[in-house]
Motif scaffolding. Sequence first.
Motif, PDB file in Angstrom:
ATOM      1  N   GLN A   1      -2.978  -0.825 -25.520  1.00 21.76           N
ATOM      2  CA  GLN A   1      -1.598  -0.887 -26.013  1.00 21.76           C
ATOM      3  C   GLN A   1      -0.541  -0.539 -24.972  1.00 21.76           C
ATOM      4  O   GLN A   1       0.650  -0.582 -25.274  1.00 21.76           O
ATOM      5  CB  GLN A   1      -1.437   0.036 -27.228  1.00 21.76           C
ATOM      6  CG  GLN A   1      -2.195  -0.427 -28.457  1.00 21.76           C
ATOM      7  CD  GLN A   1      -1.799  -1.837 -28.865  1.00 21.76           C
ATOM      8  OE1 GLN A   1      -0.632  -2.115 -29.140  1.00 21.76           O
ATOM      9  NE2 GLN A   1      -2.770  -2.738 -28.895  1.00 21.76           N
TER      10      GLN A   1
ATOM     11  N   VAL B   1      -2.573  -9.081 -29.087  1.00 27.29           N
ATOM     12  CA  VAL B   1      -1.958  -7.817 -29.474  1.00 27.29           C
ATOM     13  C   VAL B   1      -2.606  -6.646 -28.744  1.00 27.29           C
ATOM     14  O   VAL B   1      -2.242  -5.492 -28.968  1.00 27.29           O
ATOM     15  CB  VAL B   1      -2.066  -7.589 -31.001  1.00 27.29           C
ATOM     16  CG1 VAL B   1      -1.271  -8.641 -31.757  1.00 27.29           C
ATOM     17  CG2 VAL B   1      -3.520  -7.588 -31.462  1.00 27.29           C
ATOM     18  N   ARG B   2      -3.570  -6.946 -27.849  1.00 29.53           N
ATOM     19  CA  ARG B   2      -4.212  -5.907 -27.046  1.00 29.53           C
ATOM     20  C   ARG B   2      -4.376  -6.412 -25.615  1.00 29.53           C
ATOM     21  O   ARG B   2      -4.720  -7.572 -25.405  1.00 29.53           O
ATOM     22  CB  ARG B   2      -5.585  -5.522 -27.611  1.00 29.53           C
ATOM     23  CG  ARG B   2      -5.539  -4.873 -28.979  1.00 29.53           C
ATOM     24  CD  ARG B   2      -6.926  -4.415 -29.411  1.00 29.53           C
ATOM     25  NE  ARG B   2      -7.839  -5.544 -29.571  1.00 29.53           N
ATOM     26  CZ  ARG B   2      -9.164  -5.465 -29.418  1.00 29.53           C
ATOM     27  NH1 ARG B   2      -9.717  -4.333 -29.044  1.00 29.53           N
ATOM     28  NH2 ARG B   2      -9.915  -6.525 -29.619  1.00 29.53           N
TER      29      ARG B   2
ATOM     30  N   SER C   1     -11.376  -8.955 -34.905  1.00 28.50           N
ATOM     31  CA  SER C   1     -11.334 -10.419 -34.968  1.00 28.50           C
ATOM     32  C   SER C   1     -12.703 -11.006 -34.637  1.00 28.50           C
ATOM     33  O   SER C   1     -13.387 -10.543 -33.726  1.00 28.50           O
ATOM     34  CB  SER C   1     -10.303 -10.958 -33.981  1.00 28.50           C
ATOM     35  OG  SER C   1     -10.440 -12.354 -33.833  1.00 28.50           O
TER      36      SER C   1
ATOM     37  N   ARG D   1      -3.771 -14.576 -31.480  1.00 26.52           N
ATOM     38  CA  ARG D   1      -2.523 -13.967 -30.996  1.00 26.52           C
ATOM     39  C   ARG D   1      -2.832 -12.658 -30.287  1.00 26.52           C
ATOM     40  O   ARG D   1      -3.530 -11.786 -30.806  1.00 26.52           O
ATOM     41  CB  ARG D   1      -1.561 -13.733 -32.141  1.00 26.52           C
ATOM     42  CG  ARG D   1      -0.238 -13.105 -31.707  1.00 26.52           C
ATOM     43  CD  ARG D   1       0.732 -13.035 -32.865  1.00 26.52           C
ATOM     44  NE  ARG D   1       1.221 -14.366 -33.199  1.00 26.52           N
ATOM     45  CZ  ARG D   1       1.646 -14.719 -34.413  1.00 26.52           C
ATOM     46  NH1 ARG D   1       1.608 -13.848 -35.404  1.00 26.52           N
ATOM     47  NH2 ARG D   1       2.091 -15.934 -34.633  1.00 26.52           N
TER      48      ARG D   1
ATOM     49  N   PRO E   1      -7.051 -10.448 -29.221  1.00 27.97           N
ATOM     50  CA  PRO E   1      -6.408 -10.400 -30.543  1.00 27.97           C
ATOM     51  C   PRO E   1      -6.687  -9.059 -31.222  1.00 27.97           C
ATOM     52  O   PRO E   1      -7.215  -8.129 -30.602  1.00 27.97           O
ATOM     53  CB  PRO E   1      -7.075 -11.561 -31.278  1.00 27.97           C
ATOM     54  CG  PRO E   1      -8.443 -11.632 -30.681  1.00 27.97           C
ATOM     55  CD  PRO E   1      -8.275 -11.258 -29.234  1.00 27.97           C
ATOM     56  N   ARG E   2      -6.363  -9.003 -32.497  1.00 26.90           N
ATOM     57  CA  ARG E   2      -6.543  -7.772 -33.276  1.00 26.90           C
ATOM     58  C   ARG E   2      -7.988  -7.283 -33.210  1.00 26.90           C
ATOM     59  O   ARG E   2      -8.927  -8.072 -33.070  1.00 26.90           O
ATOM     60  CB  ARG E   2      -6.157  -8.027 -34.735  1.00 26.90           C
ATOM     61  CG  ARG E   2      -7.014  -9.108 -35.397  1.00 26.90           C
ATOM     62  CD  ARG E   2      -6.555  -9.409 -36.811  1.00 26.90           C
ATOM     63  NE  ARG E   2      -7.258 -10.573 -37.340  1.00 26.90           N
ATOM     64  CZ  ARG E   2      -8.467 -10.544 -37.898  1.00 26.90           C
ATOM     65  NH1 ARG E   2      -9.114  -9.401 -37.999  1.00 26.90           N
ATOM     66  NH2 ARG E   2      -9.027 -11.654 -38.359  1.00 26.90           N
ATOM     67  N   LYS E   3      -8.159  -5.987 -33.314  1.00 29.52           N
ATOM     68  CA  LYS E   3      -9.492  -5.415 -33.349  1.00 29.52           C
ATOM     69  C   LYS E   3     -10.206  -5.891 -34.611  1.00 29.52           C
ATOM     70  O   LYS E   3      -9.634  -5.926 -35.698  1.00 29.52           O
ATOM     71  CB  LYS E   3      -9.409  -3.891 -33.346  1.00 29.52           C
ATOM     72  CG  LYS E   3     -10.757  -3.210 -33.190  1.00 29.52           C
ATOM     73  CD  LYS E   3     -10.597  -1.696 -33.086  1.00 29.52           C
ATOM     74  CE  LYS E   3     -11.954  -1.033 -32.905  1.00 29.52           C
ATOM     75  NZ  LYS E   3     -11.828   0.453 -32.800  1.00 29.52           N
TER      76      LYS E   3
ATOM     77  N   ASP F   1      -4.004 -14.826 -36.300  1.00 32.32           N
ATOM     78  CA  ASP F   1      -4.251 -13.445 -35.884  1.00 32.32           C
ATOM     79  C   ASP F   1      -5.539 -13.303 -35.084  1.00 32.32           C
ATOM     80  O   ASP F   1      -5.771 -12.250 -34.467  1.00 32.32           O
ATOM     81  CB  ASP F   1      -4.301 -12.519 -37.103  1.00 32.32           C
ATOM     82  CG  ASP F   1      -2.940 -12.364 -37.759  1.00 32.32           C
ATOM     83  OD1 ASP F   1      -1.935 -12.433 -37.027  1.00 32.32           O
ATOM     84  OD2 ASP F   1      -2.889 -12.188 -38.995  1.00 32.32           O
ATOM     85  N   ASP F   2      -6.371 -14.327 -35.097  1.00 34.04           N
ATOM     86  CA  ASP F   2      -7.609 -14.302 -34.313  1.00 34.04           C
ATOM     87  C   ASP F   2      -7.410 -14.800 -32.890  1.00 34.04           C
ATOM     88  O   ASP F   2      -8.360 -14.770 -32.090  1.00 34.04           O
ATOM     89  CB  ASP F   2      -8.694 -15.126 -35.014  1.00 34.04           C
ATOM     90  CG  ASP F   2      -9.130 -14.507 -36.321  1.00 34.04           C
ATOM     91  OD1 ASP F   2      -9.553 -13.343 -36.292  1.00 34.04           O
ATOM     92  OD2 ASP F   2      -9.023 -15.179 -37.369  1.00 34.04           O
TER      93      ASP F   2
END
Length: 513
Positions: free
Chosen positions: A57, A483-484, A495, A481, A491-493, A478-479
């Motif tokens: 992050q 974000v990390r 995914s 995009r 992608p998001r944790k 979201d799989d």
Amino acid sequence: MLWWQIFVSFGVAGAVSVLWLALQRLWLSPIAHFPGPKLAAFTMWYEYYYDSFLEGQYTFQIAEMHRKYGPIVRISPYELHIDDAGYYDALYSRDAPRDKSLHLTGMFGAPASAFGTVDYRRHRIRRQPMNPFFSQQRIRELEPMLRGMVDKLCDGLRAWKDRHAPLHMYHPFNAFTTDVVVEYTMGHSFHYLDDPDFSPQWSKTMQAIVHAGIQFKQFRWFISLFELLPRWLVMSINPDIGPVIDQKNESMRLANLVIDSQRSDSMFTGDRAGVPKDTLFHALVESTLPPEEKTADRLSQEVFTVIAAGGETTARNLATITFHLLNNPEKLEKLRKELNRLDRDGTASLVEYEAMPYLTSVMLEGLRITNAVATRLQRSSPGQPMRYKDWIIPPGVPVGMTSLFVHHNEDIFPDSQSFIPERWIDPMQRKRLEKYLVAFSKGSRQCIGIPLAKAEILLVVARVFREFDMELYKTTIDDVRIVRDMFNGHPRKGSQGVRVMVKEWNGRPGSSE
């Protein structure tokens, strides 16, 4: 009483040390006057908290700093960051000398590779003999091998179709890109495409490498210690690292074979048996590099970084393009119509693919939106200060910029989170936007594998999306995009990645469907 005195003495010494460190970093540092949070300027633990405990992050925290403090901020005791797309060419200069930062290069334990080289002079020495090996002309000569690998990829997809099961598309693409780069650089093959499951363990291994790099980039000694451990112990700590050890050992073996085969006293054919020809090893051994740059250990580090980078990043691009084409059927239809119009019988050459407007626009938009390398890439000027607007940056101070910020600058790429190949169609517009496409970085230290990566993307997209129809399986934006920042954009944790159901398409080259 004695123990109490010792305890107090240690406490006082600790407090004095912390105060002296604060004085040095917050007031006496040559970059003390740059804006930014004081905690970040005081301790590297600030970055470690966001990257390790919050899992990638810190890049997004840097974005918050820019919103609060402006386009240039101090993000650590030693480092600055700039968010200004117009400054990218100045920082990543092709002409001015630029050193890297050990904070970046030390992540993956390959200090003798061109990627891991901090000093720009040493980098030039190491990079020069590699440049012809990855030139556009050389890659075009590689087209028959690339097409053979695409054939194997399509054979594997066709076989998977009969399983009627979802396929994680990163696996076949990573098998493809890794087999290509290994075949090209080592004259060898891991045969990942020959595995009906597309060797998912290798994908897990690549993820384990980047995760370890993020966790331990502030503790480089730990990486060196880890490499000294026996294989069985490493496997017990993290089984996903095993294939890395095997690959490094194989790379070292081949490097020694090539070195031995070049010796004038290697008179027996047995000494040369099994030695591949015209590999990256050969290009380096037969170059004018000084002898200390031709050791087996250094050559194996060079090839290891090329293989890791050449496989992972392009595979991630292809998986992201797959999602966006399937999620936007009208764009997939445009692509198929162009291929049917300009390549009716499916025999276009790589050069012809490079001239197709919509196909190349899909490639460019995929490179923009994927941000396969999402982390900041620090550079410093070794001898002269750099200037950013009214700010003078002292020599030797690492300054980073982040492709994620450039590619999602709404003034340059409106609606930047959307996949819009059409933004690249107009030739004049494309020329302007390509200035801000920094997926491979820029300057004298940009990625060496640009022609290979682009060739792989064009050949795979043109073939796979013409030959197969696919449906997304439990996959959303979201799989993909980002974000990390785990060095690569993630992608998001939790995914599951881009998963599809594979079908053969009924359309044929030359149809109007």
